[in-house]
Enzyme design. Sequence first.
Site, PDB file in Angstrom:
ATOM      1  N   CYS A 125       0.812  -1.222   0.000  1.00  0.00           N
ATOM      2  CA  CYS A 125       0.000   0.000   0.000  1.00  0.00           C
ATOM      3  C   CYS A 125       0.844   1.271   0.000  1.00  0.00           C
ATOM      4  O   CYS A 125       0.330   2.353  -0.266  1.00  0.00           O
ATOM      5  CB  CYS A 125      -0.952   0.002   1.188  1.00  0.00           C
ATOM      6  SG  CYS A 125      -2.028  -1.427   1.209  1.00  0.00           S
TER       7      CYS A 125
ATOM      8  N   HIS B  71      -3.530   7.048   2.623  1.00  0.00           N
ATOM      9  CA  HIS B  71      -3.881   5.726   2.099  1.00  0.00           C
ATOM     10  C   HIS B  71      -5.291   5.382   2.579  1.00  0.00           C
ATOM     11  O   HIS B  71      -5.655   5.629   3.725  1.00  0.00           O
ATOM     12  CB  HIS B  71      -2.881   4.674   2.574  1.00  0.00           C
ATOM     13  CG  HIS B  71      -3.300   3.285   2.228  1.00  0.00           C
ATOM     14  ND1 HIS B  71      -3.641   2.931   0.942  1.00  0.00           N
ATOM     15  CD2 HIS B  71      -3.453   2.171   2.979  1.00  0.00           C
ATOM     16  CE1 HIS B  71      -3.980   1.654   0.927  1.00  0.00           C
ATOM     17  NE2 HIS B  71      -3.880   1.166   2.147  1.00  0.00           N
TER      18      HIS B  71
ATOM     19  N   ASN C 123     -10.046  -0.536  -0.311  1.00  0.00           N
ATOM     20  CA  ASN C 123      -8.593  -0.386  -0.221  1.00  0.00           C
ATOM     21  C   ASN C 123      -7.975  -0.950  -1.501  1.00  0.00           C
ATOM     22  O   ASN C 123      -8.012  -2.152  -1.732  1.00  0.00           O
ATOM     23  CB  ASN C 123      -8.099  -1.152   1.015  1.00  0.00           C
ATOM     24  CG  ASN C 123      -6.589  -1.099   1.184  1.00  0.00           C
ATOM     25  OD1 ASN C 123      -5.871  -0.669   0.290  1.00  0.00           O
ATOM     26  ND2 ASN C 123      -6.118  -1.556   2.331  1.00  0.00           N
TER      27      ASN C 123
HETATM   28  O1  UT7 Z   1      -3.772  -1.619   3.477  1.00  0.00           O
HETATM   29  C1  UT7 Z   1      -2.976  -1.897   4.602  1.00  0.00           C
HETATM   30  C2  UT7 Z   1      -3.618  -1.401   5.740  1.00  0.00           C
HETATM   31  N1  UT7 Z   1      -4.736  -2.256   6.134  1.00  0.00           N
HETATM   32  C3  UT7 Z   1      -5.438  -1.832   7.138  1.00  0.00           C
HETATM   33  O2  UT7 Z   1      -5.126  -0.750   7.575  1.00  0.00           O
HETATM   34  C4  UT7 Z   1      -6.523  -2.675   7.775  1.00  0.00           C
HETATM   35  C5  UT7 Z   1      -6.466  -2.418   9.235  1.00  0.00           C
HETATM   36  N2  UT7 Z   1      -7.472  -3.084  10.014  1.00  0.00           N
HETATM   37  C6  UT7 Z   1      -8.769  -2.772   9.965  1.00  0.00           C
HETATM   38  O3  UT7 Z   1      -9.170  -1.932   9.191  1.00  0.00           O
HETATM   39  C7  UT7 Z   1      -9.716  -3.415  10.943  1.00  0.00           C
HETATM   40  O4  UT7 Z   1      -8.965  -4.091  11.915  1.00  0.00           O
HETATM   41  C8  UT7 Z   1     -10.717  -4.383  10.281  1.00  0.00           C
HETATM   42  C9  UT7 Z   1     -11.716  -3.605   9.473  1.00  0.00           C
HETATM   43  C10 UT7 Z   1      -9.976  -5.364   9.395  1.00  0.00           C
HETATM   44  C11 UT7 Z   1     -11.477  -5.153  11.353  1.00  0.00           C
HETATM   45  O5  UT7 Z   1     -12.120  -4.256  12.230  1.00  0.00           O
HETATM   46  P1  UT7 Z   1     -12.080  -4.487  13.808  1.00  0.00           P
HETATM   47  O6  UT7 Z   1     -12.866  -3.430  14.414  1.00  0.00           O
HETATM   48  O7  UT7 Z   1     -10.620  -4.587  14.184  1.00  0.00           O
HETATM   49  O8  UT7 Z   1     -12.838  -5.868  13.940  1.00  0.00           O
HETATM   50  P2  UT7 Z   1     -12.327  -7.235  14.561  1.00  0.00           P
HETATM   51  O9  UT7 Z   1     -11.264  -7.820  13.691  1.00  0.00           O
HETATM   52  O10 UT7 Z   1     -12.009  -7.022  15.989  1.00  0.00           O
HETATM   53  O11 UT7 Z   1     -13.617  -8.102  14.449  1.00  0.00           O
HETATM   54  C12 UT7 Z   1     -14.748  -7.827  15.260  1.00  0.00           C
HETATM   55  C13 UT7 Z   1     -15.768  -8.903  14.993  1.00  0.00           C
HETATM   56  C14 UT7 Z   1     -15.224 -10.317  15.052  1.00  0.00           C
HETATM   57  O12 UT7 Z   1     -16.189 -11.154  15.642  1.00  0.00           O
HETATM   58  P3  UT7 Z   1     -16.049 -11.581  17.167  1.00  0.00           P
HETATM   59  O13 UT7 Z   1     -14.754 -12.357  17.222  1.00  0.00           O
HETATM   60  O14 UT7 Z   1     -16.028 -10.313  17.942  1.00  0.00           O
HETATM   61  O15 UT7 Z   1     -17.262 -12.423  17.371  1.00  0.00           O
HETATM   62  C15 UT7 Z   1     -15.074 -10.686  13.598  1.00  0.00           C
HETATM   63  O16 UT7 Z   1     -15.201 -12.071  13.378  1.00  0.00           O
HETATM   64  O17 UT7 Z   1     -16.294  -8.728  13.670  1.00  0.00           O
HETATM   65  C16 UT7 Z   1     -16.234  -9.958  12.964  1.00  0.00           C
HETATM   66  N3  UT7 Z   1     -16.029  -9.703  11.566  1.00  0.00           N
HETATM   67  C17 UT7 Z   1     -17.051  -9.455  10.714  1.00  0.00           C
HETATM   68  N4  UT7 Z   1     -18.390  -9.429  10.893  1.00  0.00           N
HETATM   69  C18 UT7 Z   1     -19.159  -9.153   9.828  1.00  0.00           C
HETATM   70  C19 UT7 Z   1     -14.879  -9.601  10.881  1.00  0.00           C
HETATM   71  N5  UT7 Z   1     -15.120  -9.321   9.594  1.00  0.00           N
HETATM   72  C20 UT7 Z   1     -16.468  -9.228   9.471  1.00  0.00           C
HETATM   73  C21 UT7 Z   1     -17.313  -8.950   8.385  1.00  0.00           C
HETATM   74  N6  UT7 Z   1     -18.656  -8.922   8.623  1.00  0.00           N
HETATM   75  N7  UT7 Z   1     -16.865  -8.702   7.147  1.00  0.00           N
END
Ligand code: UT7
Length: 325
Positions: A115, A252, A282
């Site tokens: 990225c 980004h 992204n």
């Molecule tokens: O390009 C390089 C840079 N990339 C980034 O900067 C990405 C950085 N990370 C992020 O943007 C975020 O961490 C994410 C968007 C990937 C995830 O958001 P989060 O607030 O950190 O969510 P999480 O990973 O803590 O997941 C929360 C919950 C989980 O369920 P439980 O374990 O709490 O029951 C996930 O399984 O949300 C669930 N989950 C989803 N639910 C519905 C994860 N993906 C999804 C989804 N739809 N697509």
Amino acid sequence: MMSIRSEVVGFGHCLPEKILTNDDLSHMVETSDEWIATRTGIRSRHVAQDETTSMIAERAISNALQSAGLQPSDVDLLIVATVTPDKTTPSTATLIAGRLNFRVGVPAFDISAACSGFVYALTLADNMIRLGEVKTAVVVGAECLSNIVDWTDRNTCVLFGDGAGAVVLRALEGKGDSSDVGVLSTCIYSDGHLAEFLQTTGGVSTTKNAGFVSMNGKEVFKHAVVSLSEAAETALQKAGIDKSQIDWLVPHQANIRIIDSVAERLEIPAQKVIVALDHHGNTSAASIPLALSENVQNGRLKKGDVVVLTAMGAGFTWGGAVIRL
Ligand code: UT7
């Protein structure tokens, strides 16, 4: 003291035709428009069907050259930032240079910095221009990430999109101070200790295929906020530009919550922050040049504006740049 600067004289972009909405994704994996929109800010993204990375990059370059009033034969250097090349070899850049009829002998190559790829490529091109090696350079970020996304993994497949953005740089004599037009500063970094947090599950010399994106979202998020803010601060310092002089922050485009945190840390008001991830997702190396080109085209970014770029991605890599348009 007089010095050579890289003026950005052209912008172009290209997006694949097919749009995939959050609702479409909710039929493919267990997710919802509500979850994706509130957690990431993304509402839709473009995905390639028959298009390849070189095809969309080529269109972005043609548009950028046209907006600069230049011909392919004017180009002295082509750098394509991508992690999704058409072929392992030759590079996407040489394929495009051949198809667009660039002069024989013009250096053309791809770089892999995920990225941060566009900021890396811009840094290389700007340095070659300032050294007097080349006069006109094309810098492109182009990705077809949909080919390396695991469409059964809701943790990642909702985040990414395909697209290409290009800029044309031209050598311009400046005063060598912060009042100049063009690229005023760049900075690029990496920390390979953090490689495992964002990677593909394979590669040519391991699994003999490209693998799929796998990510520890929380770790990437945490580092992204810090790296993006620090890269912007460093680029500003190197350019001798004060925060109060910034017209636009073009970060980004990974997650609206990351962008909001970075803007808050930098004390840049929301109305000066360019957001394109709502309709692009992204797009890795393409995200910044896509956002630049779209917003030049729609008239938000204007000649003379001071723009701060900041990027972070797999590696980890990160970097920033300050440009006066
Ligand atoms: O390009 C390089 C840079 N990339 C980034 O900067 C990405 C950085 N990370 C992020 O943007 C975020 O961490 C994410 C968007 C990937 C995830 O958001 P989060 O607030 O950190 O969510 P999480 O990973 O803590 O997941 C929360 C919950 C989980 O369920 P439980 O374990 O709490 O029951 C996930 O399984 O949300 C669930 N989950 C989803 N639910 C519905 C994860 N993906 C999804 C989804 N739809 N697509």
